[in-house]
Motif scaffolding. Structure first.
Motif, PDB file in Angstrom:
ATOM      1  N   TYR A   3       0.842  -1.196   0.000  1.00 52.76           N
ATOM      2  CA  TYR A   3       0.000   0.000   0.000  1.00 52.76           C
ATOM      3  C   TYR A   3       0.881   1.251   0.000  1.00 52.76           C
ATOM      4  CZ  TYR A   3      -3.336   3.446   1.750  1.00 52.76           C
ATOM      5  OH  TYR A   3      -4.113   4.556   1.910  1.00 52.76           O
ATOM      6  N   THR A 107      -2.585  -0.117   6.424  1.00 57.29           N
ATOM      7  CA  THR A 107      -2.754  -1.129   5.383  1.00 57.29           C
ATOM      8  C   THR A 107      -3.771  -0.750   4.306  1.00 57.29           C
ATOM      9  OG1 THR A 107      -4.322  -2.239   6.851  1.00 57.29           O
ATOM     10  CG2 THR A 107      -2.050  -3.041   6.868  1.00 57.29           C
ATOM     11  N   ASN A 108      -4.592   0.242   4.586  1.00 58.41           N
ATOM     12  CA  ASN A 108      -5.517   0.739   3.560  1.00 58.41           C
ATOM     13  C   ASN A 108      -5.852   2.190   3.887  1.00 58.41           C
ATOM     14  OD1 ASN A 108      -7.872   0.892   5.356  1.00 58.41           O
ATOM     15  ND2 ASN A 108      -7.869  -1.352   5.271  1.00 58.41           N
ATOM     16  N   SER A 112      -5.440   4.210   7.442  1.00 54.54           N
ATOM     17  CA  SER A 112      -4.464   5.302   7.395  1.00 54.54           C
ATOM     18  C   SER A 112      -5.047   6.593   7.954  1.00 54.54           C
ATOM     19  CB  SER A 112      -3.984   5.516   5.958  1.00 54.54           C
ATOM     20  OG  SER A 112      -3.300   4.384   5.480  1.00 54.54           O
TER      21      SER A 112
END
Length: 260
Positions: A3, A107-108, A112
């Protein structure tokens, strides 16, 4: 697929008024929830809280604060800060910046944004001490702000005496003003949120939180600069000193935990 998090640091550098408002709401919600978990649903004893309170209330405006602690559970942050007074806990201008693993917390895009609003900065494992997140933290220290570091660099599930990462050494070495450095040791957080599935919050567990005396690095930094020590040796010397203090604090905290 990795990512992409390159956009995060620039966004943290330029928060809007709405961002600051959303961040304040995030800190209030997470802080109150964490305080309820630790102080109402579990049995938490806090030692030497006056040390962190004095640091937040009384240190000169230009003097940065670095806190360092062991890392036993994914609940350590925010759990550690649930022991603060509410006036500090929900104040986004006072509360810490924290280095957080990018492969766990970022992670996404939704994860975030949540951790960014909580003033977490993504650190990339294996990228060394000169990555952008470290530069960002030095900027914050330059402004007299508070940065928290888990120098073990991971959740230490086995509670081993592992070598600390040298990033914290760089933060102290390159801070324009010598920071106030406070060690913290805690036990029982991994009972509240175990490291094994199903990762459910537990109640009626014993938690011990111990704030150590501030570590004065002014003399060491002076000696390192006088001796013209290279950066690697200087970072190692600083980190070794932190490791000694955390081990000493661990011994004291383990005794307190058994007594409580």
């Amino acid at each position: 697929m990795v990512y992409d998090i390159k956009w995060i640091i620039p966004k943290l550098r330029n928060p809007t008024k709405f961002w600051k408002f959303a961040s304040s709401i995030t800190f209030a919600a997470v802080g109150i929830f964490s305080k309820f978990i630790l102080e109402w649903l579990n049995k938490t004893k806090i030692y030497n809280k006056h040390i962190i309170t004095r640091a937040l209330d009384c240190r000169p405006r230009n003097v940065p604060l670095i806190t360092i602690s062991n890392h036993h559970s994914c609940f350590d942050d925010p759990g550690i800060w649930a022991t603060l007074d509410l006036r500090h806990l929900i104040n986004r201008r006072v509360i810490r910046w924290s280095l957080a693993a990018h492969d766990i917390c970022f992670t996404n895009v939704w994860h975030s944004y949540f951790f960014m609003l909580g003033k977490c900065v993504p650190v990339l494992r294996g990228e060394g001490v000169y990555q952008e997140s470290m530069n960002f933290c030095i900027e914050k220290l330059s402004s007299g702000e508070w940065v928290h570091v888990f120098p073990e660099g991971k959740v230490n599930m086995l509670k081993e005496n592992t070598r600390l990462k040298w990033g914290v050494g760089r933060l102290i070495l390159e801070s324009p003003v010598t920071p106030l450095v406070i060690p913290i040791y805690h036990l029982g957080m991994d009972d509240v949120l175990p490291n094994e599935p199903p990762y459910m919050i537990k109640t009626h567990k014993k938690v011990t939180m111990n704030y150590g005396d501030p570590i004065d690095f002014s003399e060491m930094l002076k000696e390192l600069r006088s001796a013209k020590a290279n950066e690697i040796d200087a970072r190692k010397a600083i980190t070794d000193r932190i490791q000694e203090e955390l081990l000493r604090l661990r011994s004291v905290t383990e005794k307190l935990h058994l007594q409580s």
